[in-house]
Every structure is written in C-alpha cells, then in structure tokens.
Design a protein around this motif. Structure first.
Motif, PDB file in Angstrom:
ATOM      1  N   ILE A  46       0.845  -1.200   0.000  1.00  0.00           N
ATOM      2  CA  ILE A  46       0.000   0.000   0.000  1.00  0.00           C
ATOM      3  C   ILE A  46       0.876   1.245   0.000  1.00  0.00           C
ATOM      4  CG2 ILE A  46      -1.566   1.376   1.433  1.00  0.00           C
ATOM      5  CD1 ILE A  46      -2.980  -1.234   2.169  1.00  0.00           C
ATOM      6  N   LEU A  47       1.898   1.245   0.828  1.00  0.00           N
ATOM      7  CA  LEU A  47       2.796   2.406   0.868  1.00  0.00           C
ATOM      8  C   LEU A  47       3.473   2.624  -0.480  1.00  0.00           C
ATOM      9  CD1 LEU A  47       4.426   1.743   4.362  1.00  0.00           C
ATOM     10  CD2 LEU A  47       2.606   3.383   3.815  1.00  0.00           C
ATOM     11  N   LEU A  48       3.958   1.547  -1.082  1.00  0.00           N
ATOM     12  CA  LEU A  48       4.608   1.670  -2.390  1.00  0.00           C
ATOM     13  C   LEU A  48       3.615   2.085  -3.473  1.00  0.00           C
ATOM     14  CD1 LEU A  48       6.965  -1.429  -2.211  1.00  0.00           C
ATOM     15  CD2 LEU A  48       7.645   0.982  -2.215  1.00  0.00           C
ATOM     16  N   TYR A  49       2.406   1.541  -3.435  1.00  0.00           N
ATOM     17  CA  TYR A  49       1.406   1.907  -4.434  1.00  0.00           C
ATOM     18  C   TYR A  49       1.020   3.381  -4.318  1.00  0.00           C
ATOM     19  CZ  TYR A  49       0.644  -3.011  -5.702  1.00  0.00           C
ATOM     20  OH  TYR A  49       0.783  -4.295  -6.144  1.00  0.00           O
ATOM     21  N   PHE A  50       0.920   3.888  -3.082  1.00  0.00           N
ATOM     22  CA  PHE A  50       0.672   5.315  -2.915  1.00  0.00           C
ATOM     23  C   PHE A  50       1.814   6.123  -3.518  1.00  0.00           C
ATOM     24  CE2 PHE A  50      -2.585   4.782   0.498  1.00  0.00           C
ATOM     25  CZ  PHE A  50      -3.518   5.658  -0.031  1.00  0.00           C
ATOM     26  N   TYR A  51       3.032   5.725  -3.220  1.00  0.00           N
ATOM     27  CA  TYR A  51       4.211   6.424  -3.731  1.00  0.00           C
ATOM     28  C   TYR A  51       4.239   6.428  -5.260  1.00  0.00           C
ATOM     29  CZ  TYR A  51       9.070   7.495  -4.733  1.00  0.00           C
ATOM     30  OH  TYR A  51      10.218   8.047  -5.241  1.00  0.00           O
ATOM     31  N   LEU A  52       3.836   5.324  -5.863  1.00  0.00           N
ATOM     32  CA  LEU A  52       3.842   5.221  -7.326  1.00  0.00           C
ATOM     33  C   LEU A  52       2.594   5.825  -7.969  1.00  0.00           C
ATOM     34  CD1 LEU A  52       5.216   1.578  -7.628  1.00  0.00           C
ATOM     35  CD2 LEU A  52       6.436   3.709  -8.144  1.00  0.00           C
ATOM     36  N   GLY A  53       1.665   6.321  -7.167  1.00  0.00           N
ATOM     37  CA  GLY A  53       0.455   6.941  -7.699  1.00  0.00           C
ATOM     38  C   GLY A  53      -0.564   5.945  -8.225  1.00  0.00           C
ATOM     39  N   MET A  54      -0.484   4.706  -7.759  1.00  0.00           N
ATOM     40  CA  MET A  54      -1.395   3.672  -8.254  1.00  0.00           C
ATOM     41  C   MET A  54      -2.692   3.585  -7.439  1.00  0.00           C
ATOM     42  SD  MET A  54       1.500   0.783  -9.005  1.00  0.00           S
ATOM     43  CE  MET A  54       0.404  -0.434  -9.677  1.00  0.00           C
ATOM     44  N   ILE A  55      -2.761   4.300  -6.337  1.00  0.00           N
ATOM     45  CA  ILE A  55      -3.967   4.293  -5.502  1.00  0.00           C
ATOM     46  C   ILE A  55      -4.561   5.687  -5.542  1.00  0.00           C
ATOM     47  CG2 ILE A  55      -4.865   4.059  -3.164  1.00  0.00           C
ATOM     48  CD1 ILE A  55      -2.813   1.919  -2.665  1.00  0.00           C
ATOM     49  N   ASN A  56      -5.845   5.733  -5.880  1.00  0.00           N
ATOM     50  CA  ASN A  56      -6.559   7.004  -5.895  1.00  0.00           C
ATOM     51  C   ASN A  56      -7.885   6.838  -5.148  1.00  0.00           C
ATOM     52  OD1 ASN A  56      -8.439   5.799  -7.689  1.00  0.00           O
ATOM     53  ND2 ASN A  56      -7.147   6.336  -9.422  1.00  0.00           N
ATOM     54  N   LEU A  57      -8.684   7.877  -5.103  1.00  0.00           N
ATOM     55  CA  LEU A  57      -9.936   7.848  -4.349  1.00  0.00           C
ATOM     56  C   LEU A  57     -10.907   6.796  -4.890  1.00  0.00           C
ATOM     57  CD1 LEU A  57     -11.144   9.187  -1.929  1.00  0.00           C
ATOM     58  CD2 LEU A  57     -12.128  10.931  -3.412  1.00  0.00           C
ATOM     59  N   ASP A  58     -10.947   6.608  -6.202  1.00  0.00           N
ATOM     60  CA  ASP A  58     -11.833   5.585  -6.781  1.00  0.00           C
ATOM     61  C   ASP A  58     -11.456   4.187  -6.301  1.00  0.00           C
ATOM     62  OD1 ASP A  58     -13.241   7.497  -8.209  1.00  0.00           O
ATOM     63  OD2 ASP A  58     -12.002   7.269 -10.008  1.00  0.00           O
ATOM     64  N   ILE A  59     -10.175   3.899  -6.236  1.00  0.00           N
ATOM     65  CA  ILE A  59      -9.704   2.594  -5.769  1.00  0.00           C
ATOM     66  C   ILE A  59     -10.062   2.402  -4.297  1.00  0.00           C
ATOM     67  CG2 ILE A  59      -7.641   1.206  -5.313  1.00  0.00           C
ATOM     68  CD1 ILE A  59      -8.332   1.369  -8.269  1.00  0.00           C
ATOM     69  N   ILE A  60      -9.897   3.444  -3.509  1.00  0.00           N
ATOM     70  CA  ILE A  60     -10.228   3.346  -2.085  1.00  0.00           C
ATOM     71  C   ILE A  60     -11.713   3.067  -1.901  1.00  0.00           C
ATOM     72  CG2 ILE A  60     -10.348   4.645   0.079  1.00  0.00           C
ATOM     73  CD1 ILE A  60      -7.715   6.045  -0.856  1.00  0.00           C
ATOM     74  N   TRP A  61     -12.576   3.776  -2.623  1.00  0.00           N
ATOM     75  CA  TRP A  61     -14.024   3.537  -2.521  1.00  0.00           C
ATOM     76  C   TRP A  61     -14.383   2.129  -2.973  1.00  0.00           C
ATOM     77  CZ3 TRP A  61     -16.941   5.883   0.631  1.00  0.00           C
ATOM     78  CH2 TRP A  61     -16.762   7.234   0.906  1.00  0.00           C
ATOM     79  N   LEU A  62     -13.778   1.658  -4.023  1.00  0.00           N
ATOM     80  CA  LEU A  62     -14.047   0.310  -4.508  1.00  0.00           C
ATOM     81  C   LEU A  62     -13.673  -0.728  -3.450  1.00  0.00           C
ATOM     82  CD1 LEU A  62     -15.002  -1.374  -6.939  1.00  0.00           C
ATOM     83  CD2 LEU A  62     -12.633  -1.415  -7.710  1.00  0.00           C
ATOM     84  N   ASN A  63     -12.541  -0.525  -2.802  1.00  0.00           N
ATOM     85  CA  ASN A  63     -12.141  -1.437  -1.731  1.00  0.00           C
ATOM     86  C   ASN A  63     -13.109  -1.388  -0.561  1.00  0.00           C
ATOM     87  OD1 ASN A  63      -9.532  -2.875  -2.298  1.00  0.00           O
ATOM     88  ND2 ASN A  63      -9.010  -0.797  -2.917  1.00  0.00           N
ATOM     89  N   LEU A  64     -13.586  -0.217  -0.222  1.00  0.00           N
ATOM     90  CA  LEU A  64     -14.549  -0.101   0.879  1.00  0.00           C
ATOM     91  C   LEU A  64     -15.852  -0.825   0.556  1.00  0.00           C
ATOM     92  CD1 LEU A  64     -13.993   3.615   1.969  1.00  0.00           C
ATOM     93  CD2 LEU A  64     -13.297   1.538   3.189  1.00  0.00           C
ATOM     94  N   ILE A  65     -16.276  -0.761  -0.697  1.00  0.00           N
ATOM     95  CA  ILE A  65     -17.503  -1.441  -1.112  1.00  0.00           C
ATOM     96  C   ILE A  65     -17.381  -2.949  -0.925  1.00  0.00           C
ATOM     97  CG2 ILE A  65     -18.897  -2.023  -3.151  1.00  0.00           C
ATOM     98  CD1 ILE A  65     -18.377   0.883  -4.101  1.00  0.00           C
ATOM     99  N   PHE A  66     -16.186  -3.491  -1.132  1.00  0.00           N
ATOM    100  CA  PHE A  66     -15.996  -4.939  -1.062  1.00  0.00           C
ATOM    101  C   PHE A  66     -15.675  -5.465   0.336  1.00  0.00           C
ATOM    102  CE2 PHE A  66     -15.536  -4.605  -5.699  1.00  0.00           C
ATOM    103  CZ  PHE A  66     -16.411  -5.625  -6.054  1.00  0.00           C
ATOM    104  N   ILE A  67     -15.665  -4.611   1.339  1.00  0.00           N
ATOM    105  CA  ILE A  67     -15.415  -5.082   2.708  1.00  0.00           C
ATOM    106  C   ILE A  67     -16.429  -6.150   3.136  1.00  0.00           C
ATOM    107  CG2 ILE A  67     -15.485  -4.389   5.146  1.00  0.00           C
ATOM    108  CD1 ILE A  67     -13.909  -1.905   4.351  1.00  0.00           C
ATOM    109  N   PRO A  68     -17.738  -5.975   2.895  1.00  0.00           N
ATOM    110  CA  PRO A  68     -18.676  -7.044   3.288  1.00  0.00           C
ATOM    111  C   PRO A  68     -18.398  -8.376   2.579  1.00  0.00           C
ATOM    112  CG  PRO A  68     -19.871  -5.019   2.819  1.00  0.00           C
ATOM    113  CD  PRO A  68     -18.447  -4.791   2.398  1.00  0.00           C
TER     114      PRO A  68
END
Length: 112
Positions: A46-68
C-alpha cells in the motif's frame, strides 16, 4: 520472494505455499502464517502503491464497497476450514499450488 512476486504480479502465493508446505505446519499454523505474511506484505505494498500513484480515491471507494464480501469470504473459509480434515486441506493446497505453478509457467512462456 513472495513479497516481490506479490508486488510485481500479485503472484506471491506459490512461493510462500512451497515454503510453508515443506515445513509441514499444522492446518491452523499454515493458515495463520499465510494471513500474517500477506498482511505485512500488503501493508508495505500500500505504501509503495501510494508512492507510485497507483492508488486514488476511486480505488479506495471500490475497496470499501468490497469489505462485506471480504468478511463473508473469511466466514465461509472459517467454516470450510473447520469442516475438512487436515489431509484433505493439504491435498487441496498441493493441487492448487500445482495448478497455479502450471498457469504461471504458461503465462511466462506465452510472453516469450
């Protein structure tokens, strides 16, 4: 090896499985070790992906949706783990490891 393979191609499972299966852990020890190793690998990814710009708000929301779905998967896995014998568990593990290895070899040779 698992950390590198997981970062580069999300294929860190086979190297770790080969190592852990060779150590003949108990069913519970095998699963617990796998969970802890990949938890740490994913924290660093996660830290490396943030550094490389591979994680954005859309990805975070998508991950939150799949928590259940993730919670449901954990519960189903827990039920299955308790209901099968260690012998069947490890036979299935070896079978999936073989299939994953064949697929990775095929994918690697296809790219050549």
């Amino acid at each position: 090896m698992s950390g590198f393979a997981s970062f580069v191609s999300h294929a860190g499972g086979p190297p770790l499985a080969m190592y852990l299966l060779a150590n003949r852990l108990s069913k519970r020890g095998y699963q617990a070790t796998t969970v802890l190793v990949f938890w740490w690998i994913n924290v660093f990814k996660i830290l490396l992906y943030f550094y490389l710009g591979m994680i954005n708000l859309d990805i975070i929301w998508l991950n939150l949706i799949f928590i259940p779905v993730a919670i449901l998967g954990v519960k189903i896995g827990e039920i299955l783990n308790r209901s099968i014998s260690s012998k069947l568990f490890f036979n299935i593990s070896y079978a999936f490891l073989a299939v994953a290895g064949i697929k990775l070899l095929f994918d690697g040779s296809y790219e050549l």
